[in-house]
Design a protein around this motif. Structure first.
Motif, PDB file in Angstrom:
ATOM      1  N   LEU A  75      56.514  56.962   3.360  1.00 20.47           N
ATOM      2  CA  LEU A  75      56.042  57.969   4.307  1.00 20.47           C
ATOM      3  C   LEU A  75      56.789  57.884   5.640  1.00 20.47           C
ATOM      4  O   LEU A  75      56.994  58.900   6.314  1.00 20.47           O
ATOM      5  N   ALA A  76      57.207  56.683   6.029  1.00 22.75           N
ATOM      6  CA  ALA A  76      57.976  56.526   7.260  1.00 22.75           C
ATOM      7  C   ALA A  76      59.326  57.231   7.170  1.00 22.75           C
ATOM      8  O   ALA A  76      59.871  57.679   8.177  1.00 22.75           O
ATOM      9  N   ARG A  77      59.858  57.341   5.966  1.00 18.13           N
ATOM     10  CA  ARG A  77      61.152  58.004   5.755  1.00 18.13           C
ATOM     11  C   ARG A  77      60.994  59.501   5.512  1.00 18.13           C
ATOM     12  O   ARG A  77      61.983  60.234   5.530  1.00 18.13           O
ATOM     13  N   ALA A  78      59.772  59.940   5.256  1.00 15.75           N
ATOM     14  CA  ALA A  78      59.518  61.347   4.914  1.00 15.75           C
ATOM     15  C   ALA A  78      59.343  62.161   6.194  1.00 15.75           C
ATOM     16  O   ALA A  78      58.267  62.686   6.483  1.00 15.75           O
ATOM     17  N   ARG A  79      60.414  62.295   6.945  1.00 12.60           N
ATOM     18  CA  ARG A  79      60.321  62.865   8.293  1.00 12.60           C
ATOM     19  C   ARG A  79      59.972  64.347   8.301  1.00 12.60           C
ATOM     20  O   ARG A  79      59.381  64.842   9.252  1.00 12.60           O
ATOM     21  N   LEU A  80      60.356  65.086   7.274  1.00 12.44           N
ATOM     22  CA  LEU A  80      60.085  66.528   7.239  1.00 12.44           C
ATOM     23  C   LEU A  80      58.765  66.861   6.545  1.00 12.44           C
ATOM     24  O   LEU A  80      58.332  68.013   6.573  1.00 12.44           O
ATOM     25  N   VAL A  81      58.147  65.871   5.935  1.00 14.98           N
ATOM     26  CA  VAL A  81      56.966  66.128   5.104  1.00 14.98           C
ATOM     27  C   VAL A  81      55.746  66.415   5.955  1.00 14.98           C
ATOM     28  O   VAL A  81      55.416  65.662   6.885  1.00 14.98           O
ATOM     29  N   ARG A  82      55.071  67.536   5.636  1.00 15.77           N
ATOM     30  CA  ARG A  82      53.839  67.906   6.332  1.00 15.77           C
ATOM     31  C   ARG A  82      52.607  67.766   5.449  1.00 15.77           C
ATOM     32  O   ARG A  82      51.504  67.593   5.939  1.00 15.77           O
ATOM     33  N   ARG A  83      52.797  67.870   4.123  1.00 18.07           N
ATOM     34  CA  ARG A  83      51.643  67.863   3.224  1.00 18.07           C
ATOM     35  C   ARG A  83      51.850  66.831   2.114  1.00 18.07           C
ATOM     36  O   ARG A  83      52.888  66.820   1.451  1.00 18.07           O
ATOM     37  N   VAL A  84      50.835  65.999   1.904  1.00 14.51           N
ATOM     38  CA  VAL A  84      50.861  65.020   0.824  1.00 14.51           C
ATOM     39  C   VAL A  84      49.563  65.139   0.036  1.00 14.51           C
ATOM     40  O   VAL A  84      48.473  65.176   0.609  1.00 14.51           O
ATOM     41  N   VAL A  85      49.700  65.219  -1.280  1.00 11.53           N
ATOM     42  CA  VAL A  85      48.556  65.194  -2.182  1.00 11.53           C
ATOM     43  C   VAL A  85      48.613  63.869  -2.934  1.00 11.53           C
ATOM     44  O   VAL A  85      49.545  63.617  -3.705  1.00 11.53           O
TER      45      VAL A  85
END
Length: 262
Positions: A75-85
């Motif tokens: 998640l620390a590397r997922a800089r563009l991610v806004r939504r996680v299921v």
């Protein structure tokens, strides 16, 4: 490809990938154009898998007692991610560490959903110890007469698809079950009736169940799984929800119909 399906060739991930054909499928062994190598044990695979991704279907590493460090790293590397299921479980309570700490990680994002399915109907088929018992004619658990709202993996995937694609984020926990709570003895009786092949259930102690599971898994994880059986014995999974109907607009698959199809 702005959605990454981790475990996209697995039980729920493959079904979700069929519902979201434009998604990127994270798998240890990519074989198709929309596949990308993703391996929880190899963090170097995270960057390429996450490139351009804004939504993630997150299946945590299997067989790991405390997956928090590696999920935090992702998640620390997922800089563009806004939504996680997140695929969690109805059997995993909230906690400060271990599997129960994962929901808090995804709730820190702007858009999220935590899926808490009951036990999969697919455990009775395919490559699973429970399925081996079905084929041998005897299901062995430490659940006693405890009941479970067994749920079809296709219904879990359908809820996940809506949680990933609905314009308004769900931002909630979804407890997902089938339409009926059954004991393993009930399930064995249905399998016997539908298939004509005798199957029975034998209940053992949690200690004996730990020994059986530890033949193929680390003892610490085996004890955790046997403890979940004990929780079922105590009624922890004896529930039915309307989540599948509420989220997808259709009823969940019954266990009897699942057995007919399988």
């Amino acid at each position: 490809m702005t959605t990454l399906i981790i475990g996209g060739t697995g039980t729920t991930g493959a079904r979700l990938a069929s519902l979201l054909p434009e998604a990127r499928v994270g798998t240890r062994k990519p074989v198709r154009d929309n596949h990308v190598r993703f391996d929880w044990d190899v963090p170097a695979t995270f960057e390429t898998a996450l490139e351009g991704i804004r939504k993630i279907y997150l299946i945590p590493p299997i067989g790991v007692v405390d997956p928090v460090p590696v999920v935090e790293s992702l998640l620390a590397r997922a800089r563009l991610v806004r939504r996680v299921v997140l695929l969690s479980s109805s059997a995993v309570p909230e906690s400060a560490s271990g599997m129960g700490a994962l929901p808090a990680l995804v709730r820190a994002l702007p858009e999220w959903a935590v899926l808490r399915p009951s036990w999969f109907m697919q455990n009775f088929t395919g490559d699973h110890p429970l399925a081996d018992g079905v084929r041998a004619g005897e299901i062995v658990t430490a659940t006693g007469d405890g009941r479970v709202g067994f749920v079809d993996a296709g219904d879990i995937a359908a809820v996940a698809a809506r949680a990933l694609t609905d314009p308004v984020p769900h931002n909630t926990d979804h407890v997902i079950t089938g339409p009926q709570a059954l004991s393993y003895a009930d399930a064995a009786a249905i399998i016997t009736e539908v298939t004509g092949r005798p199957v029975r259930h034998r209940s053992v102690s949690a200690e004996e169940m730990t020994e059986r599971i530890a033949a193929g898994l680390p003892r610490e994880f085996a004890a955790l799984l046997a403890g979940l059986d004990e929780d079922i014995r105590g009624g922890a999974e004896d529930r039915v929800t309307t989540t599948v109907q509420d989220v997808t607009g259709r009823p969940p698959l019954s266990f009897r119909e699942f057995v007919r199809r399988a």
